[in-house]
Design an enzyme around this catalytic site. Structure first.
Site, PDB file in Angstrom:
ATOM      1  N   ARG A   1      41.661   8.974  63.641  1.00 46.90           N
ATOM      2  CA  ARG A   1      42.516   9.763  63.128  1.00 46.90           C
ATOM      3  C   ARG A   1      43.611   9.409  63.492  1.00 46.90           C
ATOM      4  NH1 ARG A   1      46.982  12.522  65.285  1.00 46.90           N
ATOM      5  NH2 ARG A   1      45.673  12.962  67.091  1.00 46.90           N
ATOM      6  N   ASP A   2      44.104   9.328  64.798  1.00 44.73           N
ATOM      7  CA  ASP A   2      45.679   8.988  65.316  1.00 44.73           C
ATOM      8  C   ASP A   2      45.777   7.528  64.830  1.00 44.73           C
ATOM      9  OD1 ASP A   2      47.785   9.553  66.401  1.00 44.73           O
ATOM     10  OD2 ASP A   2      47.435   9.196  68.308  1.00 44.73           O
TER      11      ASP A   2
ATOM     12  N   HIS B   1      47.185  11.270  77.134  1.00 42.98           N
ATOM     13  CA  HIS B   1      47.336  10.320  75.895  1.00 42.98           C
ATOM     14  C   HIS B   1      48.616   9.337  76.102  1.00 42.98           C
ATOM     15  CE1 HIS B   1      46.608  10.111  71.428  1.00 42.98           C
ATOM     16  NE2 HIS B   1      47.712   9.428  71.635  1.00 42.98           N
TER      17      HIS B   1
ATOM     18  N   HIS C   1      50.670   6.070  75.317  1.00 44.38           N
ATOM     19  CA  HIS C   1      50.878   4.824  74.366  1.00 44.38           C
ATOM     20  C   HIS C   1      51.513   3.591  75.189  1.00 44.38           C
ATOM     21  CE1 HIS C   1      51.954   7.103  70.217  1.00 44.38           C
ATOM     22  NE2 HIS C   1      50.787   7.315  70.910  1.00 44.38           N
TER      23      HIS C   1
ATOM     24  N   CYS D   1      53.446   3.063  67.225  1.00 43.05           N
ATOM     25  CA  CYS D   1      54.439   4.004  67.798  1.00 43.05           C
ATOM     26  C   CYS D   1      55.324   4.236  66.592  1.00 43.05           C
ATOM     27  CB  CYS D   1      55.248   3.508  68.706  1.00 43.05           C
ATOM     28  SG  CYS D   1      56.536   4.701  69.502  1.00 43.05           S
TER      29      CYS D   1
ATOM     30  N   ASN E   1      48.984   3.325  70.492  1.00 39.32           N
ATOM     31  CA  ASN E   1      48.062   3.854  71.215  1.00 39.32           C
ATOM     32  C   ASN E   1      47.490   3.065  72.216  1.00 39.32           C
ATOM     33  OD1 ASN E   1      47.710   6.777  70.200  1.00 39.32           O
ATOM     34  ND2 ASN E   1      47.107   5.708  68.320  1.00 39.32           N
TER      35      ASN E   1
END
Length: 299
Positions: A15-16, A207, A209, A240, A249
């Site tokens: 997803r992300d 979460h 980055h 990003c 991520n």
């Protein structure tokens, strides 16, 4: 505080990782990749987003993906759900958990989803209530906790206020996002001290980055404070959006490798995870930023 003996990694790559990528990954390839990830020992995979395809065209095949994947025993298959219509589609796709989202920053929330934080809370409360009626748990993402591309620093009081509201709805877990990859270990400690004084550690996830190379250092600080759930994206997939060309991520395999070296169990089979990361890298047609993937390919 001693390090925990076990950590849960929540895989968000399908997803992300994919949602902002310009390369179209075919539905059958998404399904194949998720099935590979399902066989790595991961217990949680966020497989897609039910945001309107106008906004996330890369995941316009959400229902087909959700219906097409193999369901491994012991794996939770989650999806991002923006509103009640998205929840209806997620239920049709057989999703196990609804993931809702908003920003801690008022400006970012308005620019990202065209709503005030108060409006978002109202919508997310309705989604959570409907999800619970359908026997789904709800996970909430709160982004820009450690910095905003528009407001810079986000007051901790704002983070606490929104976190309290989300937990009052009955969410099962809150994932705190370092959206611009600006967090550092000292800041992580400060934020967690404030939140852990109010909420249990087993309901907080992080979460990070890796935009500035601090993701793993931030995780070590969080581990020392009792956090045992972290989000990761296989291969480090997903850039990003506020720093084109930079890492986004944190790579799941980099997290797993670090934890294994610290004698912290994840139950994830690193070699299978690396194979899945290599497979999606080939489909993307570009190198992914995962350090362990680069080592794996050269060995």
């Amino acid at each position: 505080m001693p390090y925990p003996k076990k950590v849960t990694i929540k895989e968000v790559g399908p997803r992300d990782g994919l949602q902002n990528e310009p390369v179209w990954i075919a539905t059958e390839d998404k399904i194949t990749w998720i099935n590979q990830l399902s066989r790595t020992g991961l217990s949680y995979i966020e497989i897609t987003s039910f945001v309107h395809p106008k906004w996330i065209p890369a995941l316009r095949d959400a229902i087909d993906v959700a219906k097409g994947i193999d369901r491994e025993k012991g794996v939770t298959y989650a999806a991002l759900v923006p509103n009640q219509r998205g929840l209806e589609n997620a239920l049709e796709g057989g999703i196990n958990e609804a993931c809702v989202f908003m920003s801690a920053s008022e400006t970012h929330n308005r620019k990202n989803i065209n709503k005030s934080t108060s409006e978002s809370l109202h919508i997310l409360k309705q989604v959570n209530n409907d999800a619970q009626k359908a026997n789904l748990t709800t996970r909430a993402y709160l982004s820009t906790v450690f910095g905003c591309p528009y407001e810079k620093d986000v007051p901790i009081e704002q983070v606490i206020r929104l976190s309290e509201a989300l937990f009052e709805f009955g969410i099962s877990e809150l994932s705190l996002g370092d959206t611009i990859g600006a967090a550092n270990p000292a800041q992580v400690e400060t934020v967690l001290e404030a939140l852990l004084a109010r909420f249990p550690a087993n309901q907080i996830a992080l979460h990070f980055h890796d935009t500035r190379g601090t993701a793993l250092a931030n995780m070590v600080t969080a581990l020392q404070m009792g956090i045992t759930v972290f989000d990761g994206s296989a291969g480090g997939l997903g850039g990003c959006p506020y720093a084109p060309g930079s890492s986004g991520n944190a790579a799941t395999e980099d997290i797993v490798y670090m934890l294994e070296q610290m004698d912290i169990k994840t139950n994830v089979k690193l070699e299978k995870l690396l194979s899945a990361a290599k497979w999606i890298e080939e489909k993307m047609g570009k190198p992914l930023p995962s350090r362990n993937l680069q080592v794996f390919k050269s060995s």
